[in-house]
Design an enzyme around this catalytic site. Structure first.
Site, PDB file in Angstrom:
ATOM      1  N   CYS A 192       0.804  -1.222   0.000  1.00  0.00           N
ATOM      2  CA  CYS A 192       0.000   0.000   0.000  1.00  0.00           C
ATOM      3  C   CYS A 192       0.841   1.278   0.000  1.00  0.00           C
ATOM      4  O   CYS A 192       0.298   2.386  -0.001  1.00  0.00           O
ATOM      5  CB  CYS A 192      -0.965  -0.027   1.170  1.00  0.00           C
ATOM      6  SG  CYS A 192      -1.967  -1.535   1.190  1.00  0.00           S
ATOM      7  N   HIS A 201      -2.920   7.880   6.204  1.00  0.00           N
ATOM      8  CA  HIS A 201      -3.126   6.564   5.596  1.00  0.00           C
ATOM      9  C   HIS A 201      -4.478   6.002   6.010  1.00  0.00           C
ATOM     10  O   HIS A 201      -5.157   5.370   5.212  1.00  0.00           O
ATOM     11  CB  HIS A 201      -1.992   5.619   6.002  1.00  0.00           C
ATOM     12  CG  HIS A 201      -1.995   4.307   5.293  1.00  0.00           C
ATOM     13  ND1 HIS A 201      -1.836   4.196   3.931  1.00  0.00           N
ATOM     14  CD2 HIS A 201      -2.148   3.040   5.765  1.00  0.00           C
ATOM     15  CE1 HIS A 201      -1.891   2.914   3.584  1.00  0.00           C
ATOM     16  NE2 HIS A 201      -2.082   2.198   4.678  1.00  0.00           N
ATOM     17  N   GLU A 255      -0.942   5.225  13.563  1.00  0.00           N
ATOM     18  CA  GLU A 255      -0.506   6.364  12.747  1.00  0.00           C
ATOM     19  C   GLU A 255      -0.700   7.675  13.506  1.00  0.00           C
ATOM     20  O   GLU A 255       0.187   8.541  13.483  1.00  0.00           O
ATOM     21  CB  GLU A 255      -1.267   6.405  11.427  1.00  0.00           C
ATOM     22  CG  GLU A 255      -0.829   7.574  10.549  1.00  0.00           C
ATOM     23  CD  GLU A 255      -1.608   7.698   9.250  1.00  0.00           C
ATOM     24  OE1 GLU A 255      -1.202   8.518   8.398  1.00  0.00           O
ATOM     25  OE2 GLU A 255      -2.629   6.987   9.095  1.00  0.00           O
ATOM     26  N   LYS A 300      -9.820   7.586   2.545  1.00  0.00           N
ATOM     27  CA  LYS A 300     -10.242   6.197   2.321  1.00  0.00           C
ATOM     28  C   LYS A 300     -11.653   5.950   2.847  1.00  0.00           C
ATOM     29  O   LYS A 300     -12.291   4.957   2.487  1.00  0.00           O
ATOM     30  CB  LYS A 300      -9.264   5.221   2.972  1.00  0.00           C
ATOM     31  CG  LYS A 300      -7.910   5.103   2.276  1.00  0.00           C
ATOM     32  CD  LYS A 300      -7.043   4.067   2.969  1.00  0.00           C
ATOM     33  CE  LYS A 300      -5.674   3.952   2.311  1.00  0.00           C
ATOM     34  NZ  LYS A 300      -4.804   5.116   2.603  1.00  0.00           N
ATOM     35  N   HIS A 313      -9.943   1.461   0.219  1.00  0.00           N
ATOM     36  CA  HIS A 313      -8.485   1.322   0.199  1.00  0.00           C
ATOM     37  C   HIS A 313      -8.054   0.757  -1.153  1.00  0.00           C
ATOM     38  O   HIS A 313      -8.296  -0.407  -1.455  1.00  0.00           O
ATOM     39  CB  HIS A 313      -8.042   0.407   1.331  1.00  0.00           C
ATOM     40  CG  HIS A 313      -6.569   0.402   1.574  1.00  0.00           C
ATOM     41  ND1 HIS A 313      -5.661   1.033   0.748  1.00  0.00           N
ATOM     42  CD2 HIS A 313      -5.826  -0.169   2.575  1.00  0.00           C
ATOM     43  CE1 HIS A 313      -4.446   0.854   1.210  1.00  0.00           C
ATOM     44  NE2 HIS A 313      -4.518   0.129   2.325  1.00  0.00           N
ATOM     45  N   PHE A 364       2.117  -3.409   3.896  1.00  0.00           N
ATOM     46  CA  PHE A 364       2.509  -4.666   4.540  1.00  0.00           C
ATOM     47  C   PHE A 364       3.988  -4.915   4.260  1.00  0.00           C
ATOM     48  O   PHE A 364       4.460  -4.752   3.130  1.00  0.00           O
ATOM     49  CB  PHE A 364       1.703  -5.835   3.970  1.00  0.00           C
ATOM     50  CG  PHE A 364       0.279  -5.929   4.472  1.00  0.00           C
ATOM     51  CD1 PHE A 364      -0.198  -5.105   5.471  1.00  0.00           C
ATOM     52  CD2 PHE A 364      -0.574  -6.878   3.939  1.00  0.00           C
ATOM     53  CE1 PHE A 364      -1.498  -5.207   5.935  1.00  0.00           C
ATOM     54  CE2 PHE A 364      -1.882  -7.002   4.389  1.00  0.00           C
ATOM     55  CZ  PHE A 364      -2.350  -6.165   5.386  1.00  0.00           C
TER      56      PHE A 364
END
Length: 413
Positions: free
Chosen positions: A165, A305, A316, A337, A342, A401
């Site tokens: 991502c 994010h 975050e 998002k 996403h 990830f």
């Protein structure tokens, strides 16, 4: 020391679940519209999650030759359309630019998953000789970059980034660095994803990463809400044309904003979970501010994010507070998002486009679906409605990830 070049955005293109084209995309963002609905791309019987943020009414043949479209996976179609929108928007042509000095860095976190699904079924249900000769070139993640080069005669550096991502933020950063080093005058950069497939949905469900709010898809993506239960899958693509200011001014280009700072780091912690202390995320944001030559007090907006996962959102925000200190009191944060879902490898670019459009319109898009703010959220996450305010600098975060972290900063010009 090499003198730092000024790098600007001279073209943008977007194919998103809430609009195709930057005007349609911004209209939906500013109104707080959700792109989530029941999945139509396949039969979801038996799936734990039966909704996603699909790109609606997308017909690739409206943007390219039908024969060309048939030889592209859906992710590649999205990428080529967004990239060519950005190129057209920039007004770069062979008459005003040496195309040997125009390159492409365009990524995908997963690549041609729908093609893989289809061809795997052919192999298992039929026979090996039923595999398409286009299987490999349609599936590979770099092919959108390749097509953008081939179709438009762009002979500069050409490759893809793959970092889950964080993919398209890394594409932006790589393009920025190529321009800084003098290897090109302009670059198309961004990313594309189309993973709303049986395997894609089942795979993320197996990880317990996605929302299962099937009775209310439009409210399912709810970053910072107390009752968030996972992310909502999205699809689409976005693209920038980045260009040196010198080259842009020489050809009289329209300039949207300046890309002034970039930062990257790695958690070195876990394959999917964020580091609870967030020190590497802090490092990426500080690196971007150092590159831009600004302090935390000069940032007005952070596009987070913010995926709507219980752990990720708070991790975050913890890192942002650690990085910005008292400056956070005057900063708006939002997670777009909540509207787009996403987009995995394409998330960073469409959110960077949102940042640039926020500067253009002096408006912070909202985080929608906040009904009960998580009591641990003690910063301004711009709940439910867009906010007009002065915006000179915007920071965008993206994490993947594997512990990949990236931050970029845009400036009003």
């Amino acid at each position: 020391m090499r003198k730092k070049k000024r790098i600007v955005i001279s073209g943008m293109g977007a194919v998103t679940p809430i609009g195709i084209g930057i005007e349609s995309y911004w209209n939906s963002l500013s109104k707080g519209e959700s792109g989530a609905d029941s999945i139509t791309l396949f039969d979801t019987t038996g799936h734990e999650t039966r909704f996603a943020c699909e790109v609606k009414n997308f017909d690739a043949s409206q943007f390219m030759e039908k024969k060309a479209a048939l030889r592209m996976d859906r992710f590649c179609q999205f990428g080529v359309v967004a990239g060519e929108m950005a190129l057209k928007d920039s007004k770069i042509t062979k008459e005003n630019t040496d195309l040997r000095r125009v390159g492409v860095v365009f990524g995908s976190g997963i690549g041609g998953m729908s093609t893989y699904d289809t061809q795997f079924r052919n192999l298992i249900e039929k026979s090996p000789d039923r595999i398409s000769p286009f299987f490999i070139p349609m599936m590979i993640a770099n092919i959108a970059a390749g097509f953008l080069s081939i179709r438009n005669g762009l002979q500069g550096a050409n490759y893809s980034t793959v970092s889950a991502c964080a993919t398209s933020l890394h594409a932006i950063i790589d393009a920025y660095m190529i321009l800084q080093l003098g290897y090109a005058d302009a670059m198309i950069c961004g990313g594309s994803e189309a993973s709303i497939t049986p395997m894609g949905i089942a795979g993320f469900n197996a990880m317990k990463a996605m929302s299962t709010r099937n009775d209310s898809p439009k409210t399912a993506s709810r970053p910072y809400d107390r009752d968030r239960d996972g992310f909502v899958m999205g699809e689409g693509a976005g693209a920038f044309v980045l260009e040196t200011l010198e080259h842009a001014e020489k050809r009289g280009a329209n300039i949207y904003a300046e890309l002034v700072g970039v930062g990257m780091s790695a958690d070195a912690y876990h394959i999917s979970a964020p580091h609870p202390e967030g020190d590497a995320v802090v490092a990426a944001m500080r690196m971007a501010m150092d590159d831009a030559g600004i302090s935390p007090y000069e940032i007005q907006y952070i596009n987070a994010h913010g995926t709507s996962t219980p752990l990720g959102d708070l991790a975050e925000l913890h890192a942002i507070k650690k990085c910005f200190g008292d400056a956070i009191k005057s900063i708006n944060i939002s997670a777009t998002k909540s509207m787009t879902g996403h987009l995995l490898g394409a998330a960073g670019i469409i959110e960077s486009i949102a940042c640039v459009l926020a500067i253009q319109h002096q408006t912070v898009p909202p985080t929608i679906n906040i009904e009960n703010l998580d009591p641990e959220v003690d910063v301004n996450v711009t709940p439910n409605k867009a906010v007009q305010r002065e915006i000179n600098y915007v920071l965008n975060n993206g994490f993947g990830f594997g512990g990949h972290n990236a931050s970029v900063i845009f400036k009003k010009i």
